[in-house]
Design a protein around this motif. Structure first.
Motif, PDB file in Angstrom:
ATOM      1  N   ASN B   8      21.499 131.803   7.209  1.00 12.97           N
ATOM      2  CA  ASN B   8      21.375 133.161   6.669  1.00 12.97           C
ATOM      3  C   ASN B   8      21.286 133.215   5.154  1.00 12.97           C
ATOM      4  O   ASN B   8      21.975 133.992   4.503  1.00 12.97           O
ATOM      5  CB  ASN B   8      22.594 133.978   7.104  1.00 12.97           C
ATOM      6  N   VAL B   9      20.440 132.387   4.600  1.00 14.40           N
ATOM      7  CA  VAL B   9      20.344 132.301   3.142  1.00 14.40           C
ATOM      8  C   VAL B   9      19.410 133.377   2.590  1.00 14.40           C
ATOM      9  O   VAL B   9      18.298 133.560   3.068  1.00 14.40           O
ATOM     10  CB  VAL B   9      19.837 130.898   2.728  1.00 14.40           C
ATOM     11  N   SER B  10      19.906 134.087   1.577  1.00 11.81           N
ATOM     12  CA  SER B  10      19.054 135.008   0.825  1.00 11.81           C
ATOM     13  C   SER B  10      19.247 134.701  -0.633  1.00 11.81           C
ATOM     14  O   SER B  10      20.309 134.241  -1.042  1.00 11.81           O
ATOM     15  CB  SER B  10      19.453 136.462   1.083  1.00 11.81           C
ATOM     16  N   HIS B  11      18.214 134.964  -1.431  1.00 10.96           N
ATOM     17  CA  HIS B  11      18.394 134.725  -2.859  1.00 10.96           C
ATOM     18  C   HIS B  11      17.592 135.708  -3.680  1.00 10.96           C
ATOM     19  O   HIS B  11      16.415 135.949  -3.412  1.00 10.96           O
ATOM     20  CB  HIS B  11      17.979 133.300  -3.236  1.00 10.96           C
ATOM     21  N   THR B  12      18.269 136.260  -4.692  1.00  7.84           N
ATOM     22  CA  THR B  12      17.604 137.184  -5.614  1.00  7.84           C
ATOM     23  C   THR B  12      17.803 136.669  -7.023  1.00  7.84           C
ATOM     24  O   THR B  12      18.921 136.371  -7.441  1.00  7.84           O
ATOM     25  CB  THR B  12      18.241 138.584  -5.503  1.00  7.84           C
ATOM     26  N   TYR B  13      16.723 136.547  -7.769  1.00  9.57           N
ATOM     27  CA  TYR B  13      16.809 136.143  -9.165  1.00  9.57           C
ATOM     28  C   TYR B  13      17.104 137.369 -10.015  1.00  9.57           C
ATOM     29  O   TYR B  13      16.593 138.450  -9.735  1.00  9.57           O
ATOM     30  CB  TYR B  13      15.486 135.547  -9.642  1.00  9.57           C
ATOM     31  N   THR B  14      17.917 137.195 -11.063  1.00  9.73           N
ATOM     32  CA  THR B  14      18.158 138.344 -11.940  1.00  9.73           C
ATOM     33  C   THR B  14      17.420 138.219 -13.269  1.00  9.73           C
ATOM     34  O   THR B  14      17.148 139.183 -13.936  1.00  9.73           O
ATOM     35  CB  THR B  14      19.663 138.505 -12.224  1.00  9.73           C
ATOM     36  N   LYS B  15      17.110 136.968 -13.657  1.00  8.63           N
ATOM     37  CA  LYS B  15      16.361 136.795 -14.900  1.00  8.63           C
ATOM     38  C   LYS B  15      15.013 136.198 -14.579  1.00  8.63           C
ATOM     39  O   LYS B  15      14.927 135.364 -13.698  1.00  8.63           O
ATOM     40  CB  LYS B  15      17.100 135.820 -15.823  1.00  8.63           C
ATOM     41  N   PRO B  16      13.928 136.434 -15.322  1.00  7.04           N
ATOM     42  CA  PRO B  16      13.840 137.432 -16.380  1.00  7.04           C
ATOM     43  C   PRO B  16      13.770 138.868 -15.846  1.00  7.04           C
ATOM     44  O   PRO B  16      14.127 139.791 -16.526  1.00  7.04           O
ATOM     45  CB  PRO B  16      12.544 137.072 -17.110  1.00  7.04           C
ATOM     46  N   VAL B  17      13.309 139.020 -14.609  1.00  7.01           N
ATOM     47  CA  VAL B  17      13.367 140.347 -13.984  1.00  7.01           C
ATOM     48  C   VAL B  17      13.972 140.144 -12.612  1.00  7.01           C
ATOM     49  O   VAL B  17      14.004 139.033 -12.092  1.00  7.01           O
ATOM     50  CB  VAL B  17      11.969 140.992 -13.819  1.00  7.01           C
ATOM     51  N   VAL B  18      14.412 141.223 -12.006  1.00  6.60           N
ATOM     52  CA  VAL B  18      15.007 141.098 -10.685  1.00  6.60           C
ATOM     53  C   VAL B  18      13.907 140.798  -9.671  1.00  6.60           C
ATOM     54  O   VAL B  18      12.987 141.581  -9.495  1.00  6.60           O
ATOM     55  CB  VAL B  18      15.738 142.399 -10.297  1.00  6.60           C
ATOM     56  N   THR B  19      14.004 139.643  -9.045  1.00  5.83           N
ATOM     57  CA  THR B  19      12.994 139.259  -8.048  1.00  5.83           C
ATOM     58  C   THR B  19      13.704 138.811  -6.784  1.00  5.83           C
ATOM     59  O   THR B  19      14.594 137.974  -6.838  1.00  5.83           O
ATOM     60  CB  THR B  19      12.170 138.048  -8.547  1.00  5.83           C
ATOM     61  N   ILE B  20      13.273 139.350  -5.656  1.00  4.54           N
ATOM     62  CA  ILE B  20      13.825 138.898  -4.378  1.00  4.54           C
ATOM     63  C   ILE B  20      13.021 137.691  -3.945  1.00  4.54           C
ATOM     64  O   ILE B  20      11.822 137.787  -3.682  1.00  4.54           O
ATOM     65  CB  ILE B  20      13.733 140.009  -3.326  1.00  4.54           C
ATOM     66  N   ALA B  21      13.670 136.523  -3.906  1.00  4.88           N
ATOM     67  CA  ALA B  21      12.934 135.303  -3.616  1.00  4.88           C
ATOM     68  C   ALA B  21      13.007 134.916  -2.146  1.00  4.88           C
ATOM     69  O   ALA B  21      12.043 134.422  -1.585  1.00  4.88           O
ATOM     70  CB  ALA B  21      13.460 134.162  -4.475  1.00  4.88           C
ATOM     71  N   THR B  59      22.376 133.479  -3.472  1.00  2.00           N
ATOM     72  CA  THR B  59      23.209 134.665  -3.663  1.00  2.00           C
ATOM     73  C   THR B  59      23.917 135.027  -2.367  1.00  2.00           C
ATOM     74  O   THR B  59      24.960 135.656  -2.356  1.00  2.00           O
ATOM     75  CB  THR B  59      22.379 135.874  -4.151  1.00  2.00           C
ATOM     76  N   LYS B  60      23.343 134.601  -1.246  1.00  4.28           N
ATOM     77  CA  LYS B  60      24.025 134.828   0.047  1.00  4.28           C
ATOM     78  C   LYS B  60      23.715 133.678   0.969  1.00  4.28           C
ATOM     79  O   LYS B  60      22.612 133.116   0.942  1.00  4.28           O
ATOM     80  CB  LYS B  60      23.488 136.118   0.697  1.00  4.28           C
ATOM     81  N   GLY B  61      24.655 133.341   1.849  1.00  2.00           N
ATOM     82  CA  GLY B  61      24.346 132.344   2.864  1.00  2.00           C
ATOM     83  C   GLY B  61      24.899 130.969   2.545  1.00  2.00           C
ATOM     84  O   GLY B  61      25.422 130.719   1.462  1.00  2.00           O
ATOM     85  N   LYS B  62      24.773 130.072   3.509  1.00  2.00           N
ATOM     86  CA  LYS B  62      25.339 128.731   3.359  1.00  2.00           C
ATOM     87  C   LYS B  62      24.320 127.649   3.682  1.00  2.00           C
ATOM     88  O   LYS B  62      23.378 127.863   4.442  1.00  2.00           O
ATOM     89  CB  LYS B  62      26.516 128.565   4.327  1.00  2.00           C
ATOM     90  N   VAL B  63      24.587 126.465   3.117  1.00  2.00           N
ATOM     91  CA  VAL B  63      23.824 125.274   3.454  1.00  2.00           C
ATOM     92  C   VAL B  63      24.790 124.274   4.054  1.00  2.00           C
ATOM     93  O   VAL B  63      25.837 124.012   3.484  1.00  2.00           O
ATOM     94  CB  VAL B  63      23.165 124.657   2.184  1.00  2.00           C
ATOM     95  N   LEU B  64      24.434 123.736   5.231  1.00  2.00           N
ATOM     96  CA  LEU B  64      25.338 122.780   5.869  1.00  2.00           C
ATOM     97  C   LEU B  64      24.646 121.449   6.111  1.00  2.00           C
ATOM     98  O   LEU B  64      23.528 121.411   6.636  1.00  2.00           O
ATOM     99  CB  LEU B  64      25.837 123.334   7.212  1.00  2.00           C
ATOM    100  N   PHE B  65      25.317 120.361   5.732  1.00  2.00           N
ATOM    101  CA  PHE B  65      24.832 119.009   6.034  1.00  2.00           C
ATOM    102  C   PHE B  65      25.744 118.453   7.106  1.00  2.00           C
ATOM    103  O   PHE B  65      26.930 118.241   6.873  1.00  2.00           O
ATOM    104  CB  PHE B  65      24.933 118.108   4.772  1.00  2.00           C
ATOM    105  N   ASP B  66      25.162 118.202   8.287  1.00  2.00           N
ATOM    106  CA  ASP B  66      25.984 117.686   9.386  1.00  2.00           C
ATOM    107  C   ASP B  66      27.208 118.549   9.624  1.00  2.00           C
ATOM    108  O   ASP B  66      28.305 118.054   9.846  1.00  2.00           O
ATOM    109  CB  ASP B  66      26.445 116.248   9.095  1.00  2.00           C
ATOM    110  N   GLY B  67      27.016 119.855   9.558  1.00  2.00           N
ATOM    111  CA  GLY B  67      28.116 120.758   9.844  1.00  2.00           C
ATOM    112  C   GLY B  67      29.050 121.034   8.683  1.00  2.00           C
ATOM    113  O   GLY B  67      29.872 121.931   8.750  1.00  2.00           O
ATOM    114  N   ILE B  68      28.917 120.275   7.585  1.00  2.00           N
ATOM    115  CA  ILE B  68      29.816 120.486   6.450  1.00  2.00           C
ATOM    116  C   ILE B  68      29.152 121.449   5.468  1.00  2.00           C
ATOM    117  O   ILE B  68      27.986 121.280   5.116  1.00  2.00           O
ATOM    118  CB  ILE B  68      30.105 119.157   5.725  1.00  2.00           C
ATOM    119  N   ASP B  69      29.907 122.431   5.007  1.00  2.00           N
ATOM    120  CA  ASP B  69      29.375 123.410   4.063  1.00  2.00           C
ATOM    121  C   ASP B  69      29.222 122.766   2.683  1.00  2.00           C
ATOM    122  O   ASP B  69      30.204 122.482   2.008  1.00  2.00           O
ATOM    123  CB  ASP B  69      30.336 124.608   3.989  1.00  2.00           C
ATOM    124  N   VAL B  70      28.008 122.545   2.272  1.00  2.00           N
ATOM    125  CA  VAL B  70      27.761 121.886   0.982  1.00  2.00           C
ATOM    126  C   VAL B  70      27.243 122.851  -0.072  1.00  2.00           C
ATOM    127  O   VAL B  70      26.790 122.436  -1.140  1.00  2.00           O
ATOM    128  CB  VAL B  70      26.768 120.708   1.133  1.00  2.00           C
TER     129      VAL B  70
END
Lengths: 365, 357, 277
Positions: B8-21, B59-70
């Motif tokens: 459930n990863v989301s990411h929004t950049y704030t610089k240089p302008v607000v961009t939903i990536a 900005t939101k969400g997790k990344v897991l390697f082999d079940g471990i939150d990295v």
């Protein structure tokens, strides 16, 4: 409209000789593709024609006029740079209007022309924007519009599609041909992509290592490459080249490729026995069979899926052949595959010099 | 060699302008597999890759390697290796370049020598180990960068458009080389590109992305034959699928001046989705004939592409489509031709672009 | 990691104090009464605010400030303008001119102006006699000498900024058919504006703070702010509060310029790093 004549250009940069006697002619009203791998000297030649660079030796003629010593601002050339080179502080409209303003046209005339070329390149809706606010593909169109808006003696394009995303390049190719033809004029288009060359060009000049190795009408040169260098670089996909030895049998040329022996009755040549030849086979000329087991047996090395087409790399007794399949096709490496080589589609080159000995007749299908 | 889960990863950049990536990305990359993130510039693929690498915290969400939150871990801690667009090569010999990470880890010279030779053999640069990096061309430098990344035995191997800066010939060679490497080394590999040839050739599964979302995560064949929406249909294939706006009429679809008949069953299937549709057909499946067909169209442009011929066709009402045919086909610009679409190759999408069948 | 930041912070603070303390002393000294200034320690706050020193110093200096501004502002502008034109001309040429001229110009900036002053003054005297044009101790004479000394530096700085421009944009302008001067006006100058302003500020401040040139070109210590302040200090002896006030006032204009235009200066410097393609 005049012919652009490039005569005997020599140019050296620091220690490297980039151009070693380049001569060719770009016919008026036609699109001449300047083709060659990276570093062959295409950009240098275009810059010399535009006047941004001076050759060490040689001349440039626009028709009868020797322009070699005329500065760039007086040559009336339209140039599209690989990096687009748009003026960042001006709007798209002002960028395109720039050459017309420099010529001293009236405001209404400038406006008319800018609107016409913007319509042609489909950028009428971004005329007020700055280059930083538009996408790469749009910047490309603006750069082309700026060149095409004036009545130039010659339009020069320096690999303008190379810096674009693949999909955009694909879309622009067909569109550009229409646009260029509608604009009309003498054009020289530099590229290292054979498909781009074939899609856009009328004539072609092939550069390799600082000299011209082939020139002529583009389909003629494509179908009859005069040596192995031309065949290798100017083919899509790249032609398979196999070394073989001639074993004659009467009038019919027979070549021993190691894994198979081919008879090429269409080649009306007399070649010395045991002489070395290079057999050229286009990936599009090889048929494949998986179940019938007809043909030469080989092992699949890898498959390259290009989109709607696939290239299969096959190993036959240590030699590598590439086969083109016009659809998405995946087969596991290690599998056996049978190949059908059509002797009607074989090219023969001299084993020592690389010169063309025989080319297949173009089927008038 | 790890299993990578994007939760459930989301990411929004704030610089240089607000961009939903990135918007709600959920992907699983199984260990040992080769995956590609494919999409146009700005679709979010590089952002996603940086998040997987640990160069960026989502900005939101997790990344897991082999079940471990990295998600909080640095790239070094995650033991990821990256190969970038611009070859990252140090000003030393090829041998020293590859040995560099091993020396950092404190391995003995004998072990290093063995490993370097092994990897160099694999990548095909064994014969230039003594040469100084500054003398190499871009393609070879990239090979060195790949070798150096491989020698670290990373958990995940990330490629960020590694071939974009090379000339077409080197690109083709290196593409083949990377594929061969993938077979030999069984590391989880994630490859970011805008070039479908690279993605479809190298990957087992491809995530097609656009505007921050993953539109379809599937095998190359499925992406080609059953694109889940019109963007995937357009992006995959060279050239991409033809699309025509149609309306449901009696017994079939009416697209401008074309009528395409459908069976009663097919009409029933699509009726629930409204009455406006998009008809898709790949250029390579468009049937072109001089004698007969469903409707007529004029060839306005003929593009010779060496291995094939692309015809740009236009009907009298201005509907345009492309047809891809073998080379040497005898069709000229300006000629009128008969066109047909084989039933099993057409795809019907809703008005908003989602696949029905 | 954290230790590094701590050490760096301490070092920076120490450096800051090194500069700040004298400045602080200067400012508070300017607002002390004379008795206060003489008796109390340097760094003590004033017992009460006495603006008298500032008012007197200002009255004394105002003419000199006006003179100085009247010369340095136009002179710096003209120097940078000429310099940018020269730099552009060099930039357009390839070959021997582009290779050899910039280093030659650089060399001339290394020559200390003190070494040239005697020949320069005698040359000026000769010109005065021949053309019957007064130059010594005049505003326009000073203007001319500032130009002579500072244009090479301006040229060099503009040349450096110019080299950071993408060459292809200039080439596109030429190919469009623009004559070189038009290319300069319409394309080069707008793109160089951060660099232009940065150079302008730099040259202006150099000229403003220059002591030796006005010393050589004017009679007495009255007419130029740097000279006046110097003279002031000499005369005043121990009138610390007025001395401090004078020093503060005469260094105010460059400080104000930096405060208000400083961001353009920084922007100009940033073009060195290729920021903003």
């Amino acid at each position: 409209m005049v012919n652009i004549i490039v005569k005997d250009l020599y140019k050296r940069f620091r220690k490297k000789e980039v151009l070693k006697g380049v001569s060719f002619e770009a016919q008026e009203g036609k699109i001449t593709v300047l083709f060659g791998p990276v570093g062959a000297g295409k950009t240098t030649i275009l810059r010399i024609i535009a006047g941004l660079e001076k050759p060490d030796k040689g001349k440039i003629f626009f028709g009868d006029i020797d322009v070699t010593n005329i500065p760039p601002q007086e040559r009336n050339v339209g140039l599209v740079f690989q990096t687009f080179a748009l003026y960042p502080h001006m709007s798209v409209y002002e960028n395109i209007a720039s050459p017309l303003k420099a010529m001293g046209l009236t405001q209404s005339e400038v406006d008319k022309r800018v609107k016409w070329v913007a319509e042609l390149l489909r950028i009428s809706n971004i005329l007020e924007k700055r280059p930083a606010e538009i996408s790469g593909g749009q910047r490309q169109r603006v750069a082309i519009a700026r060149a095409l808006v004036k009545d130039a003696t010659v339009y020069l394009f320096d690999e303008p599609l190379t810096n674009l995303d693949y999909k955009i390049r694909e879309a622009m190719r067909g569109e550009l041909k229409k646009i260029l033809k509608e604009r009309g004029g003498t054009m020289i288009w530099a590229t290292s992509d054979p498909q781009e060359a074939l899609a856009l060009g009328d004539n072609i000049v092939i550069l390799y290592d600082g000299t011209v190795v082939a020139q002529g009408e583009i389909h003629e040169v494509y179908n009859k490459p005069n040596n192995t260098i031309v065949a290798k670089y100017f083919s899509y996909p790249t032609m398979n080249m196999l070394e073989g030895v001639v074993k004659s049998k009467g009038d019919v040329v027979v070549v021993d490729l190691g894994f198979t022996v081919m008879e090429i009755p269409q080649a009306k040549l007399s070649l010395e026995a045991e002489s070395k030849v290079i057999v050229g086979i286009r990936p599009t000329s090889i048929g494949i069979s998986l179940t019938n087991k007809r043909g030469i047996e080989g092992t699949v090395l890898i498959t390259e899926v290009l989109g709607s087409e696939t290239l299969i790399h096959v190993d036959i007794e240590g030699r590598r052949l590439v086969i083109y399949v016009p659809e998405i096709f995946r087969i596991q490496p290690g599998n056996k595959i049978w190949l059908l080589l059509d002797s009607n589609q074989i090219y023969l080159f001299d084993g020592l010099t690389g010169k063309l000995l025989h080319a297949p007749g173009v089927p008038h299908g | 060699m790890v299993n990578v889960l994007i939760d459930n990863v989301s990411h929004t950049y704030t610089k240089p302008v607000v961009t939903i990536a990135l918007i709600n990305i959920n992907l699983e990359f199984k260990h040992g597999g080769f995956y590609a993130l494919l999409g146009p510039s700005g679709c979010g693929k590089t952002t996603l890759m940086k998040i997987i690498a640990g160069l960026l915290k989502p900005t939101k969400g997790k990344v897991l390697f082999d079940g471990i939150d990295v998600t909080e871990w640095s790239p070094r801690k995650r033991n990821v290796a990256m190969v970038f667009q611009f070859p990252v090569v140090y000003e030393m010999s090829v041998y020293d370049n590859i040995a560099f990470p091993l020396r950092n880890y404190g391995y003995g010279e004998e072990t290093i020598r063995k490993k370097v030779h092994e990897i160099a053999e694999l990548v095909g640069i064994k014969n230039i180990l003594k040469i100084h990096a500054s003398k190499l061309d871009p393609a070879t430098r990239q090979k060195v960068a790949i070798a150096r990344a491989l020698v670290r035995e990373p958990s995940v191997f990330l490629f960020d458009e590694p071939l974009s800066n090379l000339d077409p010939l080197s690109r083709m060679e290196l593409r083949v080389k990377i594929k061969e490497l993938q077979r030999a080394v069984k590391t989880t590999m994630i490859y970011v590109t805008h070039d479908q040839a690279e993605a479809l050739t190298l990957a087992d599964y491809v995530a097609v992305m656009n505007e921050g979302r993953v539109l379809q995560f599937d095998t190359p064949t499925n992406l080609y034959e059953h694109p889940r929406n019109t963007f995937v249909g357009f992006f995959i294939g060279n050239p991409g699928m033809n699309f025509m706006n149609c309306e449901l009429v009696e017994n079939g679809l009416g697209c401008s001046d074309i009528f395409y008949p459908l069976s009663t069953k097919e009409i029933e299937t699509i009726r629930g989705y409204g009455n406006k549709f998009i008809l898709g057909i790949r250029p390579e499946y468009v049937k072109v004939s001089k004698e007969q067909g469903l409707f007529k169209a004029k060839c306005v442009v003929r593009e010779d592409l060496g291995a094939a011929v692309l015809l740009h066709l236009e009907t009298s009402s201005g509907l345009s489509l492309k047809a891809k045919l073998p080379p040497f086909i005898n069709v000229n610009e300006g000629e009128w031709l008969y066109i047909d679409f084989p039933r099993e190759k057409i795809r019907i999408f809703t008005e908003s672009g989602n696949l029905i069948f | 990691m954290k230790l590094n930041i701590l050490i760096a912070s301490i070092v920076l603070i120490l450096f800051g104090l090194f500069w700040a303390i004298p400045l602080y002393a200067l400012i508070i000294g300017s607002v002390k009464s004379l008795a206060d200034a003489i008796e109390s320690p340097l760094l003590d706050l004033p017992k009460e605010l006495d603006m008298g020193a500032i008012v007197r110093a200002f009255n004394l200096l105002i003419n000199a400030i006006i003179n100085t501004a009247a010369v340095t502002i136009p002179a710096s502008f003209v120097a940078v303008l000429l310099g940018s034109l020269a730099a552009f001309a060099i930039y357009l040429r390839s070959g021997p001119i582009a290779d050899y001229v910039p280093p030659l110009i650089a060399i001339t900036t290394y020559i200390p102006y003190q070494a040239l002053i005697v020949p320069l003054i005698s040359l000026i005297r000769q010109i005065e006699t021949i053309f019957k044009l007064p130059l010594y101790d005049t505003l326009h004479g000073l203007f001319m000498v500032f130009l002579i000394y500072f244009t090479p530096m301006a040229t060099l700085l503009m040349f450096i900024f110019m080299n950071n421009l993408p060459r292809e944009i200039i080439e596109a302008a030429l190919t469009d058919g623009m004559k070189p001067l038009v290319v300069y006006r319409r394309v080069a100058l707008p793109l160089l504006s951060p660099g232009f302003v940065a150079t302008l500020i730099f040259i202006l401040i150099q000229m403003w703070n220059n002591f030796f040139i006005p010393l050589s070109m004017t009679r007495g210590y009255e007419k130029h702010v740097t000279l006046k302040t110097f003279g002031y200090v000499g005369e005043m002896g121990t009138i610390y509060n007025e001395m401090f006030a004078a020093a503060a006032i005469s260094s105010l204009p460059p400080l104000l310029i930096f405060l208000f235009l400083g961001k353009y200066f920084v922007r100009g410097l940033l073009t060195f790093t290729g920021g903003g393609r």
